[in-house]
Design a protein around this motif. Structure first.
Motif, PDB file in Angstrom:
ATOM      1  N   ALA A 273      41.542  55.844  56.801  1.00  0.00           N
ATOM      2  CA  ALA A 273      42.019  54.919  57.792  1.00  0.00           C
ATOM      3  C   ALA A 273      42.586  55.495  58.838  1.00  0.00           C
ATOM      4  N   PHE A 274      43.350  56.579  58.702  1.00  0.00           N
ATOM      5  CA  PHE A 274      43.850  57.170  59.754  1.00  0.00           C
ATOM      6  C   PHE A 274      42.672  57.937  60.610  1.00  0.00           C
ATOM      7  N   VAL A 275      41.845  58.477  60.072  1.00  0.00           N
ATOM      8  CA  VAL A 275      40.835  59.098  60.934  1.00  0.00           C
ATOM      9  C   VAL A 275      40.207  57.881  61.821  1.00  0.00           C
ATOM     10  N   ALA A 276      39.697  56.914  61.089  1.00  0.00           N
ATOM     11  CA  ALA A 276      39.003  55.692  61.660  1.00  0.00           C
ATOM     12  C   ALA A 276      39.538  55.164  62.758  1.00  0.00           C
ATOM     13  N   LEU A 277      40.796  54.729  62.425  1.00  0.00           N
ATOM     14  CA  LEU A 277      41.828  54.251  63.520  1.00  0.00           C
ATOM     15  C   LEU A 277      41.837  55.011  64.407  1.00  0.00           C
ATOM     16  N   GLY A 278      42.433  56.393  64.068  1.00  0.00           N
ATOM     17  CA  GLY A 278      42.642  57.442  65.278  1.00  0.00           C
ATOM     18  C   GLY A 278      41.501  57.538  66.253  1.00  0.00           C
ATOM     19  N   ASN A 279      40.208  57.515  65.651  1.00  0.00           N
ATOM     20  CA  ASN A 279      38.980  57.702  66.359  1.00  0.00           C
ATOM     21  C   ASN A 279      38.756  56.531  67.426  1.00  0.00           C
ATOM     22  N   LEU A 280      38.885  55.259  66.783  1.00  0.00           N
ATOM     23  CA  LEU A 280      38.704  53.935  67.517  1.00  0.00           C
ATOM     24  C   LEU A 280      39.724  54.066  68.763  1.00  0.00           C
ATOM     25  N   LEU A 281      40.858  54.415  68.680  1.00  0.00           N
ATOM     26  CA  LEU A 281      41.917  54.192  69.709  1.00  0.00           C
ATOM     27  C   LEU A 281      41.414  55.308  70.549  1.00  0.00           C
ATOM     28  N   TYR A 282      40.927  56.594  70.163  1.00  0.00           N
ATOM     29  CA  TYR A 282      40.698  57.580  71.171  1.00  0.00           C
ATOM     30  C   TYR A 282      39.529  57.200  72.006  1.00  0.00           C
ATOM     31  N   GLU A 283      38.564  56.388  71.527  1.00  0.00           N
ATOM     32  CA  GLU A 283      37.369  56.037  72.238  1.00  0.00           C
ATOM     33  C   GLU A 283      37.641  54.918  73.219  1.00  0.00           C
ATOM     34  N   GLY A 284      38.763  54.516  73.087  1.00  0.00           N
ATOM     35  CA  GLY A 284      39.245  53.161  73.871  1.00  0.00           C
ATOM     36  C   GLY A 284      39.245  51.813  73.437  1.00  0.00           C
ATOM     37  N   GLY A 285      39.024  52.011  71.953  1.00  0.00           N
ATOM     38  CA  GLY A 285      39.162  50.618  71.246  1.00  0.00           C
ATOM     39  C   GLY A 285      40.612  50.099  71.412  1.00  0.00           C
ATOM     40  N   GLU A 286      40.301  48.537  71.101  1.00  0.00           N
ATOM     41  CA  GLU A 286      41.711  47.869  71.202  1.00  0.00           C
ATOM     42  C   GLU A 286      41.721  47.230  69.642  1.00  0.00           C
ATOM     43  N   VAL A 287      42.989  46.943  69.231  1.00  0.00           N
ATOM     44  CA  VAL A 287      43.252  46.211  67.864  1.00  0.00           C
ATOM     45  C   VAL A 287      43.968  44.861  68.390  1.00  0.00           C
ATOM     46  N   SER A 288      43.213  43.744  67.402  1.00  0.00           N
ATOM     47  CA  SER A 288      43.924  42.515  67.617  1.00  0.00           C
ATOM     48  C   SER A 288      44.009  41.661  66.361  1.00  0.00           C
ATOM     49  N   ASP A 289      45.015  40.778  66.407  1.00  0.00           N
ATOM     50  CA  ASP A 289      45.196  40.362  65.189  1.00  0.00           C
ATOM     51  C   ASP A 289      44.037  39.513  64.680  1.00  0.00           C
ATOM     52  N   GLY A 290      43.515  39.658  63.273  1.00  0.00           N
ATOM     53  CA  GLY A 290      42.476  39.059  62.786  1.00  0.00           C
ATOM     54  C   GLY A 290      41.132  39.899  62.861  1.00  0.00           C
ATOM     55  N   ASP A 291      41.367  41.053  63.558  1.00  0.00           N
ATOM     56  CA  ASP A 291      40.090  41.976  63.709  1.00  0.00           C
ATOM     57  C   ASP A 291      39.654  42.662  62.198  1.00  0.00           C
ATOM     58  N   ALA A 292      38.404  42.853  62.260  1.00  0.00           N
ATOM     59  CA  ALA A 292      38.008  43.400  60.861  1.00  0.00           C
ATOM     60  C   ALA A 292      37.822  44.818  61.411  1.00  0.00           C
ATOM     61  N   LEU A 293      38.622  45.773  60.659  1.00  0.00           N
ATOM     62  CA  LEU A 293      38.648  47.156  61.245  1.00  0.00           C
ATOM     63  C   LEU A 293      38.068  47.986  60.121  1.00  0.00           C
ATOM     64  N   PRO A 294      37.542  49.100  60.751  1.00  0.00           N
ATOM     65  CA  PRO A 294      36.862  50.183  59.520  1.00  0.00           C
ATOM     66  C   PRO A 294      37.892  50.451  58.283  1.00  0.00           C
ATOM     67  N   VAL A 295      37.293  50.546  57.388  1.00  0.00           N
ATOM     68  CA  VAL A 295      38.180  50.826  56.092  1.00  0.00           C
ATOM     69  C   VAL A 295      39.316  49.753  55.707  1.00  0.00           C
ATOM     70  N   LEU A 296      40.054  49.238  56.835  1.00  0.00           N
ATOM     71  CA  LEU A 296      41.064  48.371  56.658  1.00  0.00           C
ATOM     72  C   LEU A 296      40.672  47.076  56.341  1.00  0.00           C
ATOM     73  N   GLY A 297      39.559  46.764  56.680  1.00  0.00           N
ATOM     74  CA  GLY A 297      38.855  45.170  56.783  1.00  0.00           C
ATOM     75  C   GLY A 297      39.837  44.199  57.550  1.00  0.00           C
ATOM     76  N   GLU A 298      39.821  43.003  57.407  1.00  0.00           N
ATOM     77  CA  GLU A 298      40.452  42.046  58.122  1.00  0.00           C
ATOM     78  C   GLU A 298      42.028  42.461  58.064  1.00  0.00           C
TER      79      GLU A 298
END
Length: 327
Positions: A273-298
């Motif tokens: 999750a450290f790597v997947a979330l870090g890469n998502l943010l580096y690429e300009g991705g955003e995080v919102s409540d209820g999102d299904a994120l890599p590794v972490l799920g909803e």
């Protein structure tokens, strides 16, 4: 078009191509553990490396030689000087790390924490399970095992470790409301990152408290050390030992009836999750409540804290399979 104009156009095209190539370069993601060389963080390191390979990014873990916040500060300072793109950290002391994390962010570095929802100078903290849920699950197990009779002690990795104390607070509050016959033998002990310290503390408690009914550890080495002490005294089954531990390290003690069980999450998935979330943010991705994120799920988003819901129950039925996964 004049020669000067052609030259200018060529220069602009080259600059744009260089900028595009730079933007497409994969990030460097470095994670600072609490302490290196113990099974929990060995599993986390494996997850970091796995996800780094899967995403094609440079990802690695830095493991200090002891659970000393000053060593984490030095490690982060070194990563800042190296110019990494993402720094992840599992803090030993949140307050000690705030200045150096602020410095990292001021230089454009994405900062992520785990087990530290109160951290301030970060982009996000992520938790694989809420503090309340993890604490209360352990409290219920302690209540069921002891019958709410006798005294108990609580171990954390350190009295300033944010998540450990949040879990402990939730557990103690639940026991105070629902298991009043079970009383604290002492204030909590910051020994749960050391097998030796938790073992010696347990032996002292067993000598001082004849009614000691259980140890509840929120730190992977505390559960192991407490169980070894209980086993040495021939009290397996008489004194409950519940808490987080690495299945590969604790499986024998579970099958011997010394460790009752516990709840945790997968440190391997936390590393991923450290790597997947870090890469998502580096690429300009955003995080919102209820999102299904890599590794972490909803997820549930509370401020800048990301809560997943991925508890793993540890008991005689599950420990072998979890150990085979390298956890």
């Amino acid at each position: 078009m004049t020669q000067r104009a052609l030259l200018a156009a060529a220069t602009l095209t080259g600059a744009l191509a260089s900028a595009t190539a730079l933007a497409q370069q994969p990030p460097t993601i470095a994670v600072v553990a609490k302490v290196g060389g113990i099974p929990w963080f060995n599993a986390m390191e494996k997850g970091i490396e796995q996800m780094g390979e899967e995403l094609g990014v440079e990802a690695y873990m830095v493991g200090p030689t002891s659970a000393d916040p000053a060593l984490q500060v030095r490690a982060i300072e070194d990563l800042i000087s190296r110019g990494v793109d993402v720094i992840g950290v599992v803090p030993n002391d949140r307050e000690v790390l705030e200045p150096v994390l602020e410095r990292a962010r001021s230089q454009g570095i994405i900062v992520l924490t785990h087990e530290s929802p109160e951290s301030v100078n970060i982009d996000y903290d992520f938790e694989m399970i809420s503090a309340q849920q993890l604490g209360e699950e352990h409290a219920r197990l302690m209540a069921d095992t002891t019958g709410c009779e006798g005294s108990y002690a609580v171990y954390v990795g350190g009295l300033s470790v944010p998540a450990h104390n949040a879990w402990a607070d939730a557990a103690v509050n639940w026991l105070e409301e629902n298991c009043q016959g079970l009383t604290p033998a002492a204030e909590r002990f910051g020994v749960a990152e050391s097998v030796d310290d938790s073992r010696s503390t347990t032996l002292d408690l067993l000598r001082a408290h004849e009614d000691l009914a259980g140890i509840m550890s929120f730190g992977s080495q505390g559960t192991i050390g407490a169980a070894r002490a209980v086993k040495e005294r021939g009290l397996a089954g008489d004194v409950a030992v519940v808490g987080l531990f690495s299945p590969g390290q604790g499986r024998r003690l579970v099958h011997e009836g010394v460790i009752t069980g516990g709840f945790q999450w997968s440190p391997l998935e936390a590393g991923q999750a450290f790597v997947a979330l870090g890469n998502l943010l580096y690429e300009g991705g955003e995080v919102s409540d209820g999102d299904a994120l890599p590794v972490l799920g909803e997820i549930t988003l509370d401020g800048h804290t990301i809560f997943a819901a991925k508890p793993v129950e540890l008991n005689a039925d599950s420990v072998d399979a979890l150990a085979e996964l390298g956890l």
